[in-house]
Design a protein around this motif. Structure first.
Motif, PDB file in Angstrom:
ATOM      1  N   GLY A  67      34.623   7.748  99.595  1.00 11.94           N
ATOM      2  CA  GLY A  67      34.335   5.911  99.525  1.00 11.94           C
ATOM      3  C   GLY A  67      32.973   5.907  99.241  1.00 11.94           C
ATOM      4  O   GLY A  67      32.623   5.893 100.395  1.00 11.94           O
ATOM      5  N   GLY A  68      32.865   4.946  98.538  1.00  9.86           N
ATOM      6  CA  GLY A  68      32.050   3.559  98.455  1.00  9.86           C
ATOM      7  C   GLY A  68      32.285   2.647  97.816  1.00  9.86           C
ATOM      8  O   GLY A  68      33.467   3.267  96.525  1.00  9.86           O
ATOM      9  N   GLY A  69      30.689   2.453  97.128  1.00  9.43           N
ATOM     10  CA  GLY A  69      30.878   1.084  95.849  1.00  9.43           C
ATOM     11  C   GLY A  69      29.873   1.812  94.881  1.00  9.43           C
ATOM     12  O   GLY A  69      28.876   1.431  94.595  1.00  9.43           O
ATOM     13  N   TYR A  70      29.731   3.624  94.662  1.00  3.84           N
ATOM     14  CA  TYR A  70      29.019   4.748  93.988  1.00  3.84           C
ATOM     15  C   TYR A  70      28.967   4.434  92.562  1.00  3.84           C
ATOM     16  O   TYR A  70      27.474   4.316  92.006  1.00  3.84           O
ATOM     17  N   LEU A  71      29.828   4.346  92.163  1.00  2.14           N
ATOM     18  CA  LEU A  71      29.949   3.944  90.551  1.00  2.14           C
ATOM     19  C   LEU A  71      30.014   2.628  89.752  1.00  2.14           C
ATOM     20  O   LEU A  71      31.552   2.062  89.992  1.00  2.14           O
ATOM     21  N   ARG A  72      29.037   2.940  88.828  1.00  5.86           N
ATOM     22  CA  ARG A  72      28.824   1.091  89.150  1.00  5.86           C
ATOM     23  C   ARG A  72      27.861   1.307  87.888  1.00  5.86           C
ATOM     24  O   ARG A  72      26.655   1.311  88.006  1.00  5.86           O
ATOM     25  N   GLY A  73      27.793   0.095  87.173  1.00  6.28           N
ATOM     26  CA  GLY A  73      27.051  -0.572  86.425  1.00  6.28           C
ATOM     27  C   GLY A  73      26.944  -1.978  84.720  1.00  6.28           C
ATOM     28  O   GLY A  73      26.881  -1.985  83.975  1.00  6.28           O
ATOM     29  N   GLY A  74      27.019  -2.453  86.094  1.00  8.43           N
ATOM     30  CA  GLY A  74      27.538  -3.637  84.728  1.00  8.43           C
ATOM     31  C   GLY A  74      26.131  -4.517  84.895  1.00  8.43           C
ATOM     32  O   GLY A  74      25.740  -5.317  83.627  1.00  8.43           O
ATOM     33  N   SER A  75      24.905  -3.935  85.416  1.00  8.84           N
ATOM     34  CA  SER A  75      23.520  -4.727  84.444  1.00  8.84           C
ATOM     35  C   SER A  75      22.771  -3.138  84.755  1.00  8.84           C
ATOM     36  O   SER A  75      23.576  -1.893  85.162  1.00  8.84           O
ATOM     37  N   ILE A  76      21.565  -2.938  84.191  1.00 11.71           N
ATOM     38  CA  ILE A  76      20.470  -2.317  84.370  1.00 11.71           C
ATOM     39  C   ILE A  76      20.563  -1.357  85.320  1.00 11.71           C
ATOM     40  O   ILE A  76      20.342  -0.189  85.818  1.00 11.71           O
ATOM     41  N   GLY A  77      19.801  -1.848  86.739  1.00 17.65           N
ATOM     42  CA  GLY A  77      19.735  -1.179  87.595  1.00 17.65           C
ATOM     43  C   GLY A  77      20.042  -1.017  88.546  1.00 17.65           C
ATOM     44  O   GLY A  77      20.697   0.513  88.622  1.00 17.65           O
ATOM     45  N   PRO A  78      22.009  -0.937  88.470  1.00 15.28           N
ATOM     46  CA  PRO A  78      22.981  -0.504  89.237  1.00 15.28           C
ATOM     47  C   PRO A  78      23.358   0.715  88.143  1.00 15.28           C
ATOM     48  O   PRO A  78      24.099   2.030  89.418  1.00 15.28           O
ATOM     49  N   ALA A  79      23.051   0.640  87.152  1.00 15.04           N
ATOM     50  CA  ALA A  79      23.656   1.599  86.000  1.00 15.04           C
ATOM     51  C   ALA A  79      22.127   3.515  86.979  1.00 15.04           C
ATOM     52  O   ALA A  79      23.118   3.964  86.745  1.00 15.04           O
ATOM     53  N   ILE A  80      21.833   2.382  86.531  1.00 13.52           N
ATOM     54  CA  ILE A  80      20.424   3.423  86.572  1.00 13.52           C
ATOM     55  C   ILE A  80      20.542   4.622  88.110  1.00 13.52           C
ATOM     56  O   ILE A  80      20.771   5.929  88.678  1.00 13.52           O
ATOM     57  N   LYS A  81      20.954   3.791  89.228  1.00 10.06           N
ATOM     58  CA  LYS A  81      21.491   4.300  90.580  1.00 10.06           C
ATOM     59  C   LYS A  81      22.420   4.938  90.262  1.00 10.06           C
ATOM     60  O   LYS A  81      22.704   6.038  90.795  1.00 10.06           O
ATOM     61  N   SER A  82      23.103   4.480  89.043  1.00 10.29           N
ATOM     62  CA  SER A  82      24.957   5.486  90.251  1.00 10.29           C
ATOM     63  C   SER A  82      24.477   5.972  89.198  1.00 10.29           C
ATOM     64  O   SER A  82      25.138   7.545  88.908  1.00 10.29           O
ATOM     65  N   TRP A  83      23.824   5.932  87.533  1.00  8.70           N
ATOM     66  CA  TRP A  83      23.546   7.365  87.104  1.00  8.70           C
ATOM     67  C   TRP A  83      22.841   8.795  88.021  1.00  8.70           C
ATOM     68  O   TRP A  83      23.361  10.098  87.663  1.00  8.70           O
ATOM     69  N   GLY A  84      21.663   8.525  88.296  1.00  9.75           N
ATOM     70  CA  GLY A  84      21.050   9.761  88.896  1.00  9.75           C
ATOM     71  C   GLY A  84      21.608   9.777  90.660  1.00  9.75           C
ATOM     72  O   GLY A  84      21.732  11.013  90.389  1.00  9.75           O
ATOM     73  N   ALA A  85      22.248   9.090  90.804  1.00  9.77           N
ATOM     74  CA  ALA A  85      23.246   9.488  92.307  1.00  9.77           C
ATOM     75  C   ALA A  85      24.325  10.217  91.773  1.00  9.77           C
ATOM     76  O   ALA A  85      24.413  11.313  92.796  1.00  9.77           O
ATOM     77  N   HIS A  86      25.483   9.016  90.692  1.00  9.32           N
ATOM     78  CA  HIS A  86      26.680  10.186  91.008  1.00  9.32           C
ATOM     79  C   HIS A  86      27.355  10.026  89.567  1.00  9.32           C
ATOM     80  O   HIS A  86      28.399  10.847  90.015  1.00  9.32           O
TER      81      HIS A  86
END
Length: 344
Positions: A67-86
């Motif tokens: 569980g976690g809040g790992y898959l998100r992409g509402g803006s560019i910052g979270p989208a990049i982090k999500s893409w790279g890690a998850h």
């Protein structure tokens, strides 16, 4: 599963100890010591993981995402982090979707192309558990997505009713703070709480990018104790926690908890345990509202715990269903988990 052989694919395996933790990495760039780990991880969404990780996925009887809040992409910052890690991990799990389960997490928000890409991969997963209604609504078209409480909520439902509910609560409540983006009046609330001198300030998280120590030291009047130490105290006290798992761990330990929520997961969890009235929007809450809820608990602690008791049977039922799904995957059943749940 006492005899199970676990391998954990981690975005930062060095933070753990043991051979069972494997660093998430791609086939090529991660071999270079000149390329930062996070930069190399971004490539996994395109290049895929290294052969070692592919082989682990191929050989596994069950693939589980925590569980976690790992898959998100509402803006560019979270989208990049999500893409790279998850996202690369999601693609790998989707390749073996018949034996993959995503445990309860919040997914989204997403926009445009990235949302469609995530939805395609989620649709290949055997069962995707989401812990809030907004996540369920955002991916309502994906048949494998179903609503399931947070894992800590499942743990809470296993616990017997706290034996000390009739014991008078201490007048020294505990507060857990964290930094927030877009805080609105959140820091005003914390400053008011600090000036009131009525709280002990405690630490729920001190690792990596979730280090609450600087903020807590500024607000408190003494060296803050870890929440684990606070919850080991003999006398229960009211906890006011901005971190969801600070609130849930308090409830598990028999400490009544008010949650200052800043994400959808908080409202989902407190709804699941029947404590809708005891969650406030962290960005807009006032000390007067917090005080009113604390007085409500102090006036009738038994009523507070009764709200949770009324939800436990329902929560345990959903957990039993999840365990049945996991067993069916391990035993090789191809029955649709989501359809079975809807029919039950």
């Amino acid at each position: 599963m006492d005899n199970a052989d676990f391998r954990v694919i981690a975005s930062e395996a060095s933070a753990f100890e043991g051979d069972e933790y494997v660093q998430w990495r791609d086939r090529f760039l991660s071999k270079s010591t000149r390329i930062p780990r996070r930069a190399a991880m971004l490539a996994t969404g395109f290049l895929g993981p290294c052969n070692e990780i592919k082989e682990l996925a191929e050989q596994a009887d069950l693939i589980v995402a925590v569980g976690g809040g790992y898959l998100r992409g509402g803006s560019i910052g979270p989208a990049i982090k999500s893409w790279g890690a998850h996202y690369g991990q999601l693609k790998l799990a989707a390749r073996y979707g018949h034996k993959a389960i995503y445990l309860s997490q919040s997914i989204g928000p997403f926009k445009g192309v990235y949302k469609r890409a995530v939805a395609r991969q989620l649709a290949k997963i055997r069962t995707v558990c989401v812990r809030d209604d907004r996540s369920l609504s955002e991916f309502a078209s994906v048949a494998s997505v179903l609503r399931m409480p947070d894992l800590a909520v499942l743990e809470l439902a296993r616990q017997p009713r706290p034996s000390g509910v009739s014991t008078p609560l201490s007048d020294d409540p505990v507060i857990v703070a964290r930094e927030l983006s877009r805080p609105r009046r959140y820091y005003e609330l914390l400053d008011e709480a600090s000036k009131s001198k009525q709280f002990e300030w405690a630490l729920q998280s001190t690792g990596g990018g979730n280090d609450d120590l600087p903020l807590t030291q500024r607000l408190g009047t003494r060296t803050p104790r870890p929440m684990a130490e606070v919850l080991a105290d003999e006398s229960p006290r009211i906890v006011v926690s901005t971190r969801l798992h600070g609130a849930l761990s308090s409830l598990i330990a028999g400490f009544p908890a008010i949650h200052l929520s800043y994400e959808r997961k908080g409202w989902g969890a407190y709804e699941d345990i029947g404590l809708d009235d005891f969650v406030l929007n962290a960005r807009d809450a006032t000390l007067a509202q917090v005080d009113a809820l604390m007085q409500r608990i102090l006036g009738n602690p038994d009523a507070f715990w009764s709200l949770i008791e009324t939800k436990k049977a329902e929560i345990r039922s959903t957990e039993n269903y999840l365990l049945d799904v996991i067993s069916s995957v391990v035993n090789g059943s191809q029955q649709s988990a989501t359809r079975s749940w809807e029919a039950s």
